[in-house]
Design a protein around this motif. Structure first.
Motif, PDB file in Angstrom:
ATOM      1  N   ALA A  37     142.135 -43.563  39.096  1.00  0.00           N
ATOM      2  CA  ALA A  37     142.912 -42.383  39.450  1.00  0.00           C
ATOM      3  C   ALA A  37     143.080 -42.344  40.966  1.00  0.00           C
ATOM      4  O   ALA A  37     142.201 -42.762  41.705  1.00  0.00           O
ATOM      5  CB  ALA A  37     142.202 -41.128  38.966  1.00  0.00           C
ATOM      6  N   PRO A  38     144.216 -41.857  41.442  1.00  0.00           N
ATOM      7  CA  PRO A  38     144.400 -41.792  42.894  1.00  0.00           C
ATOM      8  C   PRO A  38     143.350 -40.895  43.547  1.00  0.00           C
ATOM      9  O   PRO A  38     142.959 -39.873  42.998  1.00  0.00           O
ATOM     10  CB  PRO A  38     145.796 -41.204  43.065  1.00  0.00           C
ATOM     11  CG  PRO A  38     146.234 -40.751  41.733  1.00  0.00           C
ATOM     12  CD  PRO A  38     145.333 -41.341  40.706  1.00  0.00           C
ATOM     13  N   VAL A  39     142.894 -41.305  44.706  1.00  0.00           N
ATOM     14  CA  VAL A  39     141.851 -40.574  45.413  1.00  0.00           C
ATOM     15  C   VAL A  39     142.509 -39.653  46.431  1.00  0.00           C
ATOM     16  O   VAL A  39     143.382 -40.073  47.191  1.00  0.00           O
ATOM     17  CB  VAL A  39     140.905 -41.555  46.130  1.00  0.00           C
ATOM     18  CG1 VAL A  39     139.876 -40.815  46.942  1.00  0.00           C
ATOM     19  CG2 VAL A  39     140.247 -42.477  45.119  1.00  0.00           C
ATOM     20  N   ALA A  44     137.980 -36.973  49.781  1.00  0.00           N
ATOM     21  CA  ALA A  44     137.132 -38.122  50.087  1.00  0.00           C
ATOM     22  C   ALA A  44     136.501 -37.972  51.473  1.00  0.00           C
ATOM     23  O   ALA A  44     135.329 -38.288  51.661  1.00  0.00           O
ATOM     24  CB  ALA A  44     137.940 -39.416  50.016  1.00  0.00           C
ATOM     25  N   ALA A  45     137.253 -37.449  52.426  1.00  0.00           N
ATOM     26  CA  ALA A  45     136.718 -37.236  53.773  1.00  0.00           C
ATOM     27  C   ALA A  45     135.638 -36.160  53.755  1.00  0.00           C
ATOM     28  O   ALA A  45     134.622 -36.272  54.449  1.00  0.00           O
ATOM     29  CB  ALA A  45     137.836 -36.860  54.729  1.00  0.00           C
ATOM     30  N   GLU A  46     135.844 -35.106  52.967  1.00  0.00           N
ATOM     31  CA  GLU A  46     134.849 -34.042  52.854  1.00  0.00           C
ATOM     32  C   GLU A  46     133.552 -34.583  52.246  1.00  0.00           C
ATOM     33  O   GLU A  46     132.459 -34.273  52.718  1.00  0.00           O
ATOM     34  CB  GLU A  46     135.385 -32.895  52.007  1.00  0.00           C
ATOM     35  CG  GLU A  46     136.458 -32.072  52.676  1.00  0.00           C
ATOM     36  CD  GLU A  46     137.046 -31.011  51.760  1.00  0.00           C
ATOM     37  OE1 GLU A  46     136.674 -30.958  50.560  1.00  0.00           O
ATOM     38  OE2 GLU A  46     137.891 -30.242  52.246  1.00  0.00           O
ATOM     39  N   ILE A  47     133.686 -35.391  51.213  1.00  0.00           N
ATOM     40  CA  ILE A  47     132.500 -35.954  50.554  1.00  0.00           C
ATOM     41  C   ILE A  47     131.755 -36.866  51.515  1.00  0.00           C
ATOM     42  O   ILE A  47     130.522 -36.821  51.600  1.00  0.00           O
ATOM     43  CB  ILE A  47     132.906 -36.698  49.267  1.00  0.00           C
ATOM     44  CG1 ILE A  47     133.376 -35.680  48.224  1.00  0.00           C
ATOM     45  CG2 ILE A  47     131.766 -37.548  48.728  1.00  0.00           C
ATOM     46  CD1 ILE A  47     133.998 -36.288  46.994  1.00  0.00           C
ATOM     47  N   ALA A  48     132.492 -37.691  52.254  1.00  0.00           N
ATOM     48  CA  ALA A  48     131.855 -38.591  53.219  1.00  0.00           C
ATOM     49  C   ALA A  48     131.133 -37.799  54.304  1.00  0.00           C
ATOM     50  O   ALA A  48     130.019 -38.144  54.712  1.00  0.00           O
ATOM     51  CB  ALA A  48     132.898 -39.515  53.842  1.00  0.00           C
TER      52      ALA A  48
END
Length: 71
Positions: A37-39, A44-48
């Motif tokens: 699925a598209p990320v 993704a930046a928040e999770i990192a």
């Protein structure tokens, strides 16, 4: 002496060929996988960022020896 140098060049070329073959095989395997699925780049930046913050807090907890600081 010239023959020894040629042998090293041939060996280096063969090593490069093997590396190229392995890279091509790896790319072929990745293409055959089911698409993901598209990320969402923002998520993704928040999770990192959160992961990095959590690892920094864990490092600080393990580095401190004072009970007050641990609380």
């Amino acid at each position: 002496m010239g023959d020894a140098g040629e042998g090293l060049i041939d060996a280096d070329a063969r090593i490069q060929e093997l590396a190229d073959e392995r890279e091509a095989a790896r790319r072929a395997r990745e293409e055959r996988r089911t698409p993901r699925a598209p990320v969402d780049p923002v998520k993704a930046a928040e999770i990192a960022s959160l992961t990095l913050g959590l690892s920094e807090l864990r490092r600080q907890v393990h580095a401190t020896g004072r009970p007050v600081r641990l609380k």
